[in-house]
Scaffold this motif. Structure first.
Motif, PDB file in Angstrom:
ATOM      1  N   LEU A  30       0.802  -1.218   0.000  1.00  0.00           N
ATOM      2  CA  LEU A  30       0.000   0.000   0.000  1.00  0.00           C
ATOM      3  C   LEU A  30       0.838   1.272   0.000  1.00  0.00           C
ATOM      4  O   LEU A  30       0.292   2.371  -0.145  1.00  0.00           O
ATOM      5  N   GLU A  31       2.125   1.126   0.173  1.00  0.00           N
ATOM      6  CA  GLU A  31       2.993   2.300   0.247  1.00  0.00           C
ATOM      7  C   GLU A  31       2.888   3.132  -1.027  1.00  0.00           C
ATOM      8  O   GLU A  31       2.776   2.612  -2.132  1.00  0.00           O
ATOM      9  N   HIS A  32       2.950   4.443  -0.857  1.00  0.00           N
ATOM     10  CA  HIS A  32       2.873   5.415  -1.952  1.00  0.00           C
ATOM     11  C   HIS A  32       1.484   5.480  -2.583  1.00  0.00           C
ATOM     12  O   HIS A  32       1.338   5.985  -3.695  1.00  0.00           O
ATOM     13  N   ARG A  33       0.477   4.958  -1.871  1.00  0.00           N
ATOM     14  CA  ARG A  33      -0.895   5.116  -2.331  1.00  0.00           C
ATOM     15  C   ARG A  33      -1.590   6.171  -1.488  1.00  0.00           C
ATOM     16  O   ARG A  33      -1.277   6.345  -0.306  1.00  0.00           O
ATOM     17  N   GLN A  34      -2.536   6.858  -2.091  1.00  0.00           N
ATOM     18  CA  GLN A  34      -3.350   7.793  -1.338  1.00  0.00           C
ATOM     19  C   GLN A  34      -4.342   7.023  -0.473  1.00  0.00           C
ATOM     20  O   GLN A  34      -4.878   5.997  -0.890  1.00  0.00           O
ATOM     21  N   PHE A  35      -4.583   7.544   0.736  1.00  0.00           N
ATOM     22  CA  PHE A  35      -5.623   6.950   1.569  1.00  0.00           C
ATOM     23  C   PHE A  35      -6.962   7.492   1.080  1.00  0.00           C
ATOM     24  O   PHE A  35      -7.346   8.629   1.373  1.00  0.00           O
TER      25      PHE A  35
END
Length: 379
Positions: A79-84
């Motif tokens: 999930l890293e570098h994804r927008q929440f």
């Protein structure tokens, strides 16, 4: 390298396109440990001392905790570098469902078909009574019961289905854990403390399992952030001590004969999760000698097929035990257990490979394509 966010956990390390090969291999080795331990549950050793030693070396409860801790590690990385955002969460959930359920459903169908074949009624010999109740011939199973097996709500056809259910429940709340780990210690540490309290206050029985193991996912996320934000490396001795620590709680606090009463105890799971996190952190550095030794193609292949191997092994133990029944009573105990284990692996490994190639991979790819319709862009 400059920081990209503020807080206790600060993402300084570039994480795109990084493979944790050693961790993939560890997943495969842990699956083999579970298989061996379950062979010994079906065909136990008569010597208590031998059982304690083997159980310390091949500790399946610790391997299960390691699976959950590893999920926490790799899912934060995914999930890293994804927008929440809602789109990110929907994409994540979609991929987890297609990662887990297709293989589970395939093995469930295979197990159901086995119970309808004559071989499931063949006699057994030299086995523990537990084996007699495993995948009974013509097992009475209603359509509703079969459906519950297919979605991990029942362990009638796959006894370890509870672990799959824990993974699915954890996936439902995992985006919150990911967000808290990005937001700094002000959010993460209270969440870690909360899951620790949940683990020790969880109700007994199956309903408490997601609470007991919730701390394992938090520990895995912490290990990932530690890898991301520090340059600390564990020596080979450190990795060895973490491995020993992972197996110590069950060995010191239980007996092989009474493990069932304590298997899912938070007293065991919490320290196991801590040592599992330390072990994963130590092996996450690809440049360390142990990590390089684990990053070979045979072990990586074992990691690839580990989920299918984990799901299918009880079915294969049941088959192997019945095929070998004419010879097992006359064999010495060690030779008997070794033969059942070897035959189980000889059948389970190629079957797991087929499940990986023709079930897991196609549905994983389909899940990624489906998730791409609403995945938020990278940041």
């Amino acid at each position: 390298m400059q920081s990209v966010q503020k807080g206790f956990f600060v993402s300084r390390r570039a994480t795109k396109n990084i493979r944790f090969d050693a961790l993939q291999s560890v997943r495969g080795l842990a699956a083999v440990v579970v298989v061996l331990r379950h062979v010994l549950a079906c065909y136990p050793l008569p010597s208590h001392t031998a059982a304690v030693i083997v159980f310390f070396l091949f500790n399946s409860p610790a391997a299960v905790t390691l699976f959950f801790t590893l999920s926490g590690f790799v899912l934060v990385h995914a999930l890293e570098h994804r927008q929440f955002a809602v789109r990110t969460i929907l994409a994540f959930w979609t991929q987890r469902v297609f990662r887990i359920l297709p293989a589970l459903m395939a093995v469930t169908v295979l197990s159901f078909l086995y119970t309808r074949l004559p071989i499931s009624g063949w006699p057994l010999a030299a086995n523990d009574p537990f084996m007699d109740g495993l995948l009974l011939h013509d097992m009475p199973l209603s359509p509703a019961g079969l459906f519950k097996c297919l979605i991990s709500l029942s362990g009638a056809l796959i006894p370890q289905n509870w672990t799959v259910l824990v993974e699915l429940i954890a996936a439902a709340g995992f985006p919150i854990l990911w967000l808290c780990s990005r937001s700094g210690a002000r959010a993460f540490l209270p969440l870690a403390a909360f899951t620790l309290v949940l683990a020790f206050c969880a109700p007994g029985g199956g309903k408490g399992l997601p609470f007991i193991y919730s701390f394992s996912f938090v520990a895995g996320a912490a290990a990932y952030r530690a890898w991301q934000n520090t340059d600390i490396r564990l020596t080979g001795v450190g990795v060895l001590l973490a491995t020993i620590g992972l197996s110590l709680p069950t060995t010191l606090l239980t007996e092989p004969e009474t493990l069932g009463a304590y298997f899912n105890s938070s007293t065991l799971v919490v320290p196991e999760a801590v040592f599992a996190a330390i072990l994963l952190f130590g092996l996450s550095r690809d440049e360390t000698p142990i990590a390089r030794a684990l990053s070979n193609r045979p072990l990586l292949w074992l990691g690839d097929i580990s989920f299918s191997l984990y799901l299918v092994h009880f079915l294969i133990i049941a088959i192997a035990g019945r095929l070998l029944t004419p010879w097992l009573p006359a064999m010495p105990v060690v030779g008997r257990d070794l033969l059942v284990f070897v035959v189980t692996m000889l059948i389970a490994l190629p079957l797991s490979h087929l499940l990986y190639e023709f079930v897991e991979k196609p549905f994983n790819n389909f899940g990624r394509k489906l998730a791409s319709f609403w995945r938020a862009p990278r940041i």
